[in-house]
Design a protein around this motif. Structure first.
Motif, PDB file in Angstrom:
ATOM      1  N   UNK A  83      -3.566   6.170   8.718  1.00 46.00           N
ATOM      2  CA  UNK A  83      -2.783   6.473   9.907  1.00 46.00           C
ATOM      3  C   UNK A  83      -1.299   6.320   9.608  1.00 46.00           C
ATOM      4  N   UNK A  84      -0.527   7.328   9.981  1.00 45.07           N
ATOM      5  CA  UNK A  84       0.922   7.280   9.744  1.00 45.07           C
ATOM      6  C   UNK A  84       1.564   6.052  10.369  1.00 45.07           C
ATOM      7  N   UNK A  85       1.060   5.659  11.526  1.00 47.68           N
ATOM      8  CA  UNK A  85       1.678   4.540  12.247  1.00 47.68           C
ATOM      9  C   UNK A  85       1.505   3.219  11.502  1.00 47.68           C
ATOM     10  N   UNK A  86       0.628   3.186  10.524  1.00 50.83           N
ATOM     11  CA  UNK A  86       0.432   1.966   9.742  1.00 50.83           C
ATOM     12  C   UNK A  86       1.492   1.796   8.663  1.00 50.83           C
ATOM     13  N   UNK A  87       2.256   2.849   8.400  1.00 56.38           N
ATOM     14  CA  UNK A  87       3.245   2.815   7.324  1.00 56.38           C
ATOM     15  C   UNK A  87       4.641   2.596   7.890  1.00 56.38           C
ATOM     16  N   UNK A  88       5.371   1.696   7.280  1.00 58.69           N
ATOM     17  CA  UNK A  88       6.679   1.304   7.788  1.00 58.69           C
ATOM     18  C   UNK A  88       7.837   1.953   7.048  1.00 58.69           C
ATOM     19  N   UNK A  89       7.599   2.367   5.833  1.00 53.70           N
ATOM     20  CA  UNK A  89       8.676   2.880   4.984  1.00 53.70           C
ATOM     21  C   UNK A  89       8.322   4.296   4.539  1.00 53.70           C
TER      22      UNK A  89
ATOM     23  N   UNK B  16       0.866  -1.176   0.000  1.00 57.72           N
ATOM     24  CA  UNK B  16       0.000   0.000   0.000  1.00 57.72           C
ATOM     25  C   UNK B  16       0.904   1.228   0.000  1.00 57.72           C
ATOM     26  N   UNK B  17       0.479   2.267  -0.701  1.00 57.20           N
ATOM     27  CA  UNK B  17       1.287   3.476  -0.761  1.00 57.20           C
ATOM     28  C   UNK B  17       0.471   4.690  -0.353  1.00 57.20           C
ATOM     29  N   UNK B  18       1.091   5.550   0.423  1.00 56.31           N
ATOM     30  CA  UNK B  18       0.391   6.736   0.890  1.00 56.31           C
ATOM     31  C   UNK B  18       1.211   7.993   0.685  1.00 56.31           C
ATOM     32  N   UNK B  19       0.496   9.104   0.689  1.00 57.10           N
ATOM     33  CA  UNK B  19       1.120  10.430   0.646  1.00 57.10           C
ATOM     34  C   UNK B  19       0.685  11.185   1.897  1.00 57.10           C
ATOM     35  N   UNK B  20       1.641  11.782   2.554  1.00 55.25           N
ATOM     36  CA  UNK B  20       1.395  12.596   3.730  1.00 55.25           C
ATOM     37  C   UNK B  20       2.079  13.939   3.522  1.00 55.25           C
ATOM     38  N   UNK B  21       1.696  14.925   4.297  1.00 54.03           N
ATOM     39  CA  UNK B  21       2.348  16.225   4.182  1.00 54.03           C
ATOM     40  C   UNK B  21       2.487  16.869   5.552  1.00 54.03           C
ATOM     41  N   UNK B  22       3.465  17.742   5.644  1.00 55.22           N
ATOM     42  CA  UNK B  22       3.683  18.472   6.889  1.00 55.22           C
ATOM     43  C   UNK B  22       3.975  19.918   6.556  1.00 55.22           C
ATOM     44  N   UNK B  23       3.086  20.770   7.005  1.00 54.96           N
ATOM     45  CA  UNK B  23       3.251  22.204   6.819  1.00 54.96           C
ATOM     46  C   UNK B  23       4.033  22.775   7.996  1.00 54.96           C
ATOM     47  N   UNK B  24       4.655  23.927   7.826  1.00 52.38           N
ATOM     48  CA  UNK B  24       5.434  24.530   8.913  1.00 52.38           C
ATOM     49  C   UNK B  24       4.593  24.724  10.164  1.00 52.38           C
ATOM     50  N   UNK B  25       5.099  24.244  11.275  1.00 52.92           N
ATOM     51  CA  UNK B  25       4.409  24.411  12.541  1.00 52.92           C
ATOM     52  C   UNK B  25       3.229  23.490  12.751  1.00 52.92           C
ATOM     53  N   UNK B  26       3.005  22.570  11.821  1.00 56.23           N
ATOM     54  CA  UNK B  26       1.860  21.661  11.937  1.00 56.23           C
ATOM     55  C   UNK B  26       2.322  20.216  11.963  1.00 56.23           C
ATOM     56  N   UNK B  27       1.439  19.353  12.404  1.00 60.81           N
ATOM     57  CA  UNK B  27       1.754  17.940  12.415  1.00 60.81           C
ATOM     58  C   UNK B  27       1.586  17.357  11.013  1.00 60.81           C
ATOM     59  N   UNK B  28       2.282  16.260  10.813  1.00 63.23           N
ATOM     60  CA  UNK B  28       2.148  15.569   9.534  1.00 63.23           C
ATOM     61  C   UNK B  28       0.738  15.009   9.415  1.00 63.23           C
ATOM     62  N   UNK B  29       0.158  15.127   8.218  1.00 63.50           N
ATOM     63  CA  UNK B  29      -1.197  14.654   8.022  1.00 63.50           C
ATOM     64  C   UNK B  29      -1.312  13.792   6.765  1.00 63.50           C
ATOM     65  N   UNK B  30      -2.302  12.939   6.793  1.00 67.72           N
ATOM     66  CA  UNK B  30      -2.630  12.093   5.655  1.00 67.72           C
ATOM     67  C   UNK B  30      -3.156  12.940   4.516  1.00 67.72           C
ATOM     68  N   UNK B  31      -2.738  12.613   3.288  1.00 61.92           N
ATOM     69  CA  UNK B  31      -3.235  13.317   2.110  1.00 61.92           C
ATOM     70  C   UNK B  31      -3.998  12.362   1.202  1.00 61.92           C
ATOM     71  N   UNK B  32      -3.376  11.247   0.858  1.00 65.73           N
ATOM     72  CA  UNK B  32      -4.004  10.304  -0.066  1.00 65.73           C
ATOM     73  C   UNK B  32      -3.281   8.975   0.035  1.00 65.73           C
ATOM     74  N   UNK B  33      -3.976   7.928  -0.369  1.00 68.24           N
ATOM     75  CA  UNK B  33      -3.350   6.611  -0.372  1.00 68.24           C
ATOM     76  C   UNK B  33      -4.019   5.730  -1.406  1.00 68.24           C
ATOM     77  N   UNK B  34      -3.262   4.755  -1.853  1.00 68.27           N
ATOM     78  CA  UNK B  34      -3.790   3.745  -2.775  1.00 68.27           C
ATOM     79  C   UNK B  34      -3.273   2.394  -2.295  1.00 68.27           C
ATOM     80  N   UNK B  35      -4.164   1.428  -2.178  1.00 67.90           N
ATOM     81  CA  UNK B  35      -3.708   0.139  -1.666  1.00 67.90           C
ATOM     82  C   UNK B  35      -3.429  -0.832  -2.811  1.00 67.90           C
ATOM     83  N   UNK B  36      -3.087  -2.045  -2.432  1.00 65.62           N
ATOM     84  CA  UNK B  36      -2.703  -3.036  -3.436  1.00 65.62           C
ATOM     85  C   UNK B  36      -3.873  -3.453  -4.320  1.00 65.62           C
ATOM     86  N   UNK B  37      -5.076  -3.186  -3.849  1.00 68.07           N
ATOM     87  CA  UNK B  37      -6.269  -3.512  -4.627  1.00 68.07           C
ATOM     88  C   UNK B  37      -6.660  -2.368  -5.574  1.00 68.07           C
TER      89      UNK B  37
END
Length: 124
Positions: free
Chosen positions: A107-113, A32-53
């Motif tokens: 969830x960021x914690x679900x991603x290992x790489x 599964x692959x995801x995109x996250x982003x972090x703006x200055x002064x903010x926490x990293x957040x989920x943006x989009x993801x696509x799984x193996x299906x």
């Protein structure tokens, strides 16, 4: 899995940018692959993801503007970003996890790489 994000830059509001994330190592199609982003002064957040299906999910504020896709033979995942807004300014990270679920993980914690991040700056 090693990930390398690219494609960021300085653009104007309303412009489009396509981010790429190249993977090396194990069988990319199993991840599964995801995109996250972090703006200055903010926490990293989920943006989009696509799984193996091929199922996708998006942050509400980017729905209709961003599209995530993957090319398994090329071992790449993409984030097409259209109609960019100033608030999209952030460092964008790609992330991967071994895919076992039909649901898309946000969830960021679900991603290992993680890739190193690529800066996207949107000016008004």
């Amino acid at each position: 899995v090693q990930l390398q994000a690219s494609g960021g830059g300085l653009v104007q509001a309303g412009d489009s940018v396509r981010l790429s994330c190249a993977a090396s190592g194990r069988t990319f199609s199993n991840y599964d692959m995801g995109w996250f982003r972090q703006a200055p002064g903010k926490e990293r957040e989920f943006v989009a993801a696509i799984n193996t299906f091929g199922y996708t999910d998006y942050l509400e504020s980017v729905k209709g503007r961003f599209t995530v896709s993957r090319d398994d033979p090329k071992k790449e995942v993409y984030l097409q970003m259209n109609t960019l807004k100033v608030e999209d300014t952030a460092i964008y990270y790609c992330a991967g996890r071994y895919g076992t679920r039909i649901s898309v993980q946000r969830d960021m914690s679900d991603y290992d790489y993680w890739g190193q991040g690529t800066q996207v700056t949107v000016s008004s």
